[in-house]
Design a protein around this motif. Structure first.
Motif, PDB file in Angstrom:
ATOM      1  N   HIS A  73     -27.264  28.504  -7.875  1.00 16.12           N
ATOM      2  CA  HIS A  73     -27.160  27.212  -8.559  1.00 16.12           C
ATOM      3  C   HIS A  73     -28.238  27.058  -9.634  1.00 16.12           C
ATOM      4  N   LEU A  74     -29.433  27.549  -9.375  1.00 17.13           N
ATOM      5  CA  LEU A  74     -30.480  27.499 -10.394  1.00 17.13           C
ATOM      6  C   LEU A  74     -30.164  28.411 -11.571  1.00 17.13           C
ATOM      7  N   PHE A  75     -29.519  29.545 -11.302  1.00 21.72           N
ATOM      8  CA  PHE A  75     -29.112  30.430 -12.387  1.00 21.72           C
ATOM      9  C   PHE A  75     -28.083  29.743 -13.280  1.00 21.72           C
ATOM     10  N   ILE A  76     -27.094  29.126 -12.665  1.00 19.71           N
ATOM     11  CA  ILE A  76     -26.065  28.422 -13.440  1.00 19.71           C
ATOM     12  C   ILE A  76     -26.686  27.253 -14.203  1.00 19.71           C
ATOM     13  N   LEU A  77     -27.569  26.509 -13.547  1.00 17.75           N
ATOM     14  CA  LEU A  77     -28.240  25.389 -14.204  1.00 17.75           C
ATOM     15  C   LEU A  77     -29.054  25.869 -15.403  1.00 17.75           C
TER      16      LEU A  77
END
Length: 92
Positions: A73-77
């Motif tokens: 999720h942090l990568f996508i964010l």
């Protein structure tokens, strides 16, 4: 679509870490390059803070060995934030 990407990411987590670090760092540095081309204003510095924070959160999550789902999720964010900032700079 995001669920399929997560399954692939979780299944190949250790193989994808170097690739995602390179992707995140390259897109972030391109956004920073365009942010700092002229004389930076306060708005440019706020955008710079967002760009660096989004990229650093992802890299810090990998180093801290956070759960795979949170890292994903942090990568996508980080990608979304950096691509939005990059498109704002290219639209100028």
């Amino acid at each position: 679509m995001l669920q399929n990407a997560y399954r692939y990411f979780a299944g190949s987590y250790f193989q994808l870490i170097p690739l995602t670090i390179i992707i995140q760092a390259c897109i972030g540095s391109i956004a920073v390059y365009f942010l700092l081309q002229g004389i930076p204003t306060v708005w440019d510095m706020i955008q710079l803070l967002l760009c660096v924070a989004a990229t650093t959160m992802y890299l810090g999550a990998i180093l801290a060995q956070v759960h795979v789902k949170k890292v994903f999720h942090l990568f996508i964010l980080g990608l979304v934030v950096n691509i939005i900032l990059l498109s704002l700079q290219l639209a100028r």
